[in-house]
Structure formats: C-alpha cells, structure tokens
Write an enzyme that holds these catalytic residues in place. Structure first.
Site, mmCIF file in Angstrom:
data_model
loop_
_atom_site.group_PDB
_atom_site.id
_atom_site.type_symbol
_atom_site.label_atom_id
_atom_site.label_comp_id
_atom_site.label_asym_id
_atom_site.label_seq_id
_atom_site.Cartn_x
_atom_site.Cartn_y
_atom_site.Cartn_z
ATOM 1 N N GLU A 268 0.893 -1.157 0.062
ATOM 2 C CA GLU A 268 -0.022 -0.019 -0.040
ATOM 3 C C GLU A 268 0.796 1.378 0.110
ATOM 4 O O GLU A 268 0.960 2.090 1.122
ATOM 5 C CB GLU A 268 -0.796 0.034 1.216
ATOM 6 C CG GLU A 268 -0.367 -0.245 2.475
ATOM 7 C CD GLU A 268 -1.117 -0.219 3.668
ATOM 8 O OE1 GLU A 268 -2.236 -0.984 3.361
ATOM 9 O OE2 GLU A 268 -0.982 -0.141 4.903
ATOM 10 N N PRO A 269 1.637 1.653 -1.154
ATOM 11 C CA PRO A 269 2.390 2.735 -1.110
ATOM 12 C C PRO A 269 1.681 3.888 -1.430
ATOM 13 O O PRO A 269 0.455 3.840 -2.030
ATOM 14 C CB PRO A 269 3.419 2.513 -2.342
ATOM 15 C CG PRO A 269 2.478 1.450 -3.259
ATOM 16 C CD PRO A 269 1.767 0.712 -2.183
ATOM 17 N N CYS A 337 6.127 33.785 9.711
ATOM 18 C CA CYS A 337 7.258 34.257 10.897
ATOM 19 C C CYS A 337 7.624 33.100 11.768
ATOM 20 O O CYS A 337 7.205 33.248 12.914
ATOM 21 C CB CYS A 337 6.429 35.330 11.787
ATOM 22 S SG CYS A 337 7.731 36.214 12.556
ATOM 23 N N TYR A 366 2.260 14.347 0.124
ATOM 24 C CA TYR A 366 2.204 14.780 1.281
ATOM 25 C C TYR A 366 2.509 16.418 1.265
ATOM 26 O O TYR A 366 2.967 17.120 2.080
ATOM 27 C CB TYR A 366 3.418 14.288 2.363
ATOM 28 C CG TYR A 366 2.990 12.893 2.600
ATOM 29 C CD1 TYR A 366 1.970 12.363 3.043
ATOM 30 C CD2 TYR A 366 3.749 12.099 2.005
ATOM 31 C CE1 TYR A 366 1.682 11.014 3.367
ATOM 32 C CE2 TYR A 366 3.530 10.338 2.036
ATOM 33 C CZ TYR A 366 2.484 10.158 2.632
ATOM 34 O OH TYR A 366 2.261 8.631 2.733
HETATM 35 N N1 LLP Z 1 0.393 2.456 5.180
HETATM 36 C C1 LLP Z 1 0.188 2.982 6.259
HETATM 37 C C2 LLP Z 1 -0.423 2.226 7.354
HETATM 38 C C3 LLP Z 1 0.730 4.340 6.461
HETATM 39 O O1 LLP Z 1 0.674 4.789 7.705
HETATM 40 C C4 LLP Z 1 1.593 4.980 5.355
HETATM 41 C C5 LLP Z 1 1.926 6.326 5.696
HETATM 42 C C6 LLP Z 1 1.564 4.481 4.168
HETATM 43 C C7 LLP Z 1 0.990 3.239 4.166
HETATM 44 C C8 LLP Z 1 2.251 5.026 2.768
HETATM 45 O O2 LLP Z 1 3.596 5.309 3.079
HETATM 46 P P1 LLP Z 1 4.169 5.902 1.948
HETATM 47 O O3 LLP Z 1 4.412 4.834 0.837
HETATM 48 O O4 LLP Z 1 3.470 6.977 1.484
HETATM 49 O O5 LLP Z 1 5.743 6.206 2.524
HETATM 50 N N2 LLP Z 1 4.232 12.945 5.625
HETATM 51 C C9 LLP Z 1 5.138 12.087 5.959
HETATM 52 C C10 LLP Z 1 4.964 10.805 5.375
HETATM 53 C C11 LLP Z 1 3.980 10.047 6.597
HETATM 54 C C12 LLP Z 1 3.398 8.759 6.287
HETATM 55 C C13 LLP Z 1 2.537 8.116 7.137
HETATM 56 N N3 LLP Z 1 2.109 6.726 6.634
HETATM 57 C C14 LLP Z 1 6.366 12.717 4.739
HETATM 58 O O6 LLP Z 1 5.742 13.753 4.171
HETATM 59 O O7 LLP Z 1 7.147 11.963 4.345
#
Ligand code: LLP
Length: 415
Positions: A268-269, A337, A366
């Site tokens: 689940e990316p 600021c 994000y």
């Molecule tokens: N599955 C679950 C349960 C998750 O909590 C997340 C991300 C994903 C999949 C997807 O992860 P990804 O493939 O996008 O890395 N705001 C942060 C990233 C937080 C991710 C939280 N969970 C950033 O901007 O790097």
C-alpha cells in the site's frame, strides 16, 4: 500491461515553458499534478508486483482527480480516516476496493465508517488494537477484519515517519495469533498488516526484508487468510543525484522474505504513486543580500509545503524564469514568521530576481495534504494535467474561507 514510463521523473524533466504558463494563468503558489505520471506509477507498481494486491495510501494525496486516476489504473484505496473513506467512495471506488486502517480511531470515525460499511459490506477494516475490535463490535460491525501487527521493526527517512516499531501502531506481533483466533468467531478475518515506515531506500532494504519475514511467519501461524499486507513506504529520489528505487529488486526481496504463504501479498504505497507527479510553483517576492548569502523570499511557505520544516526534507528547486543566470548561494524562505519556514539553505540557484517563478520538485506526496492555514494563509489551488490539457482541480482558498468558521460559529454542529 504497459505504460509504466521512466523509473523517475525529475524536476528537470518538466516542461519549463508550460509550468511558467500555468503560473501566469492560475497564479502562485500553485500545485501542479500530472495525472499521466500518477497512471505510470500505478502501472509500474502493478508490473513489479503482478501477483500482489496493490492499494494506494490515500493520505499522500487525497484529491479527487488523483483518486479517480488511481482507481482507473486498477489500484485500490487504503484510507486512514473516515474522511479518506468518504473521498474514496466518492471517487467511485466500490466498497470491496476500500480498506480503512484505524489508528486510535475517534468515535466519530468509527460511527461513520461502520455506517458506510452497512451499504458497502465488502469494505475491509484494519485494526491496531484489541480495544478497537470491541468498539467495532459495539457498533454492530461483523465484516471483513484485518489485524495490524506491530512487527517490532521500523524504517524511514526521518524518525518522525518511522512507524513499524513504535508502540502507537499495531498489536504486538506475538499477541496477534491469539487475538486472531478470538476474532474469527465474530468477524470475517481476512488479513494481517504491518507498515515499517516511510522511505524504503535502495541502499537499505534490510528493515523492509525483516518486516516481511516476520509477517510471513505470522501469516503462516495465523493461517487461513486472504492477504498479508506489508505496508507502503517505497522511497523516491528527492535529491537530483539520488538513483531511483529498483522496484524489481524490492519486489524480489519482498517475495523472498515472505516465503511460501497461502495468502496474497498486499502492498500500500502512497508516496511512490504521487511524489514525482507533482511540483509546487512559487514566485519570488523578496531578494535580500545578507552576509555570505542571498535570501530569496517566495510566496509559498511551510503552510504550503510542510515537509522541509517538519522533517528537514530536501526538495529540488529550480528557477524557471532564469535558468541560465549565474548561480548564487541562497536561502529560500517562505513568508511565515518562523525560523523553520525555510525550504533550503545554501542552495545554488540561478540568481533570482523579484517576480521569478521557482519550481519545487517531488511535491505531489504529502504536499497539499499537509498544507494548513497557519498565519491565516489561504491554501493554494491545484491544477491537474492530463491528455486533454490543464484543469483547475481545487480552487485557491480565499481570506473569506479562512475566516468563515468564525463568522458562522453560531451554526455549531455537535460531533
Ligand atoms: N500504510 C500505512 C499504514 C501508512 O501509515 C503509510 C504512511 C503508508 C501506507 C504510505 O507510506 P508511503 O508509501 O507514502 O511512504 N508525511 C510524511 C509521510 C508520513 C507517512 C505516514 N504513513 C512525509 O511527508 O514524508
């Protein structure tokens, strides 16, 4: 299946003139999301993991145009809140293609999701605490249930996004088999799940491998499951000289670590699907000479793109208006600021002048999702690109929008 496109789209691959014309037409700051790249990334994932069930972590970018593109590309939706479930259903995902992952879910989320499940009984709910199972039971839920394990191993580009070993997430892995045995009596137990964190890199697959190995063992012990979900977290190259992730190598490592399991692999990316499909355009409003550097003030800030302030994240920056000017060392800063409202310090950029348009790369994941109205700054609009040209997908927020909640406070809506 084909149509995967190149392994990465760098900031320099975007059509400079086109981006400049979008900034002229729609103003700045402006998010630009190319749906063709979203499609390519979905296809690339499905090609590397042909046997797997692929979902998209909606939290990375929950815009409707992106969700529709993902759905059409045959990738399902993993949702982190009632709002994301709502968005996925709205974007046309049928219930059987929606999974809700409950993380310390507020009552309102469970109420809403269970009511949506009643008309979409094929929806799957993933829980990370026995307590959440009790709360689902109280609400009459007896549908497809997945147990989130805390695998005791995490990974990530920053400690703030390392999930796998943190006590907040999931049921300690050694307790999952007992909880699974109990849950079977009342629910349709379909899967086990874990997520290591965000930012699996090519150099270091060891945490991912270890997580998958533990999940394979767990799936074998629990038995009789439809899927074993090993989460998302596939990294993208934020730096210009960083090589792209070798997705086939990740897929091979995943299969090898999982071993023989009588359940389908699921991933689940989020970031991987949308990061390089998006850029943020912003104009220079101030150029200030400071000792040993030039401070370039732009009209996007930490309220527009939070990642640098929150995780010290690197985003490529280019000066679209003046690509051939002599480079100077700059600090690129926003209008908020706060000292952390800085996108880059010590970055060489073709010498910017007031009015120049800068582009920040890899802003698709994000980016808009973490935007806020801090400092009473309206959030930017988003333009999506596809074969039929650019289209405004979200309008610019106005000062009127920002103050609306106070003006209409008398319309108080109880939770
Ligand atoms: N599955 C679950 C349960 C998750 O909590 C997340 C991300 C994903 C999949 C997807 O992860 P990804 O493939 O996008 O890395 N705001 C942060 C990233 C937080 C991710 C939280 N969970 C950033 O901007 O790097």
């Amino acid at each position: 299946m084909s149509g995967g496109g190149p392994a990465v789209r760098r900031l320099s691959d975007w059509d400079r003139e086109h981006l400049l014309s979008l900034a002229d037409e729609f103003g700045s700051p402006l998010y630009v999301t190319d749906l063709r790249r979203v499609r390519e990334n979905c296809h690339r994932l499905r090609e590397a993991f042909p046997e797997a069930h692929v979902s998209y972590a909606v939290k990375a970018h929950a815009g409707r145009a992106v969700l529709e593109t993902v759905r059409e590309a045959g990738v399902d939706a993993e949702c982190a809140s009632a709002g994301e479930v709502e968005r996925a259903l709205d974007a046309g995902f049928p219930g059987e293609r929606v999974r809700y992952t409950a993380v310390n879910p507020p009552d309102a989320d469970l109420d809403h999701v269970v009511s949506r499940w009643e008309s979409n009984p094929e929806m799957t709910v993933t829980v990370g605490a026995a307590d959440t199972i009790d709360r689902l039971r109280e609400r009459g839920f007896d549908g497809r249930l997945c147990l989130r394990a805390n695998p005791g191993v995490g990974a990530g580009h920053h400690e703030k996004v390392t999930t796998g070993g943190h006590a907040k997430f999931g049921i300690p892995i050694d307790r999952v088999p007992d909880i699974a045995a109990d849950a079977r009596d009342e629910f349709d137990l379909v899967g086990v799940h874990a997520h290591a964190g965000s930012g699996i890199s090519g150099d270091d697959l060891s945490a991912h491998r270890e997580l998958v190995r533990r999940m394979g063992d767990l799936a074998r012990e629990v038995g009789d499951l439809e899927f074993v979900d090993v989460g998302g977290g596939f990294g993208v190259p934020y730096r210009e000289d960083e090589p792209p992730l070798d997705l086939d190598a990740v897929a091979d490592a995943t299969r090898e670590a999982l071993g023989e399991v009588d359940a389908r692999l699921a991933i689940e990316p989020g970031r991987y699907v949308v990061a390089d499909a998006g850029v943020l355009l912003s104009r220079v409003n101030t150029v200030k000479e400071a000792p040993e550097t030039t401070v370039v003030g732009i009209d996007a800030g930490m309220t527009t793109l939070l990642r640098p302030a929150m995780y010290d994240a690197y985003h490529a920056i280019s000066n679209l208006s003046r690509p051939d000017a002599d480079p100077v060392s700059t600090i690129v800063a926003g209008p908020v600021c706060e000292t952390s409202d800085v996108f880059a310090d010590g970055r060489e950029l073709p010498e910017p002048e007031r009015g120049d348009c800068l582009a920040l790369g890899n802003a698709g994941a994000y980016g808009y999702e973490m935007a806020s109205t801090y400092n009473s700054r309206p959030r930017p609009p988003e333009v999506v690109l596809d074969a039929d040209g650019p289209r405004l997908a979200r309008r610019r927020e106005t000062l009127d929008d920002v103050t609306a909640l106070e003006r209409t406070a008398s319309e108080h809506i109880p939770n």
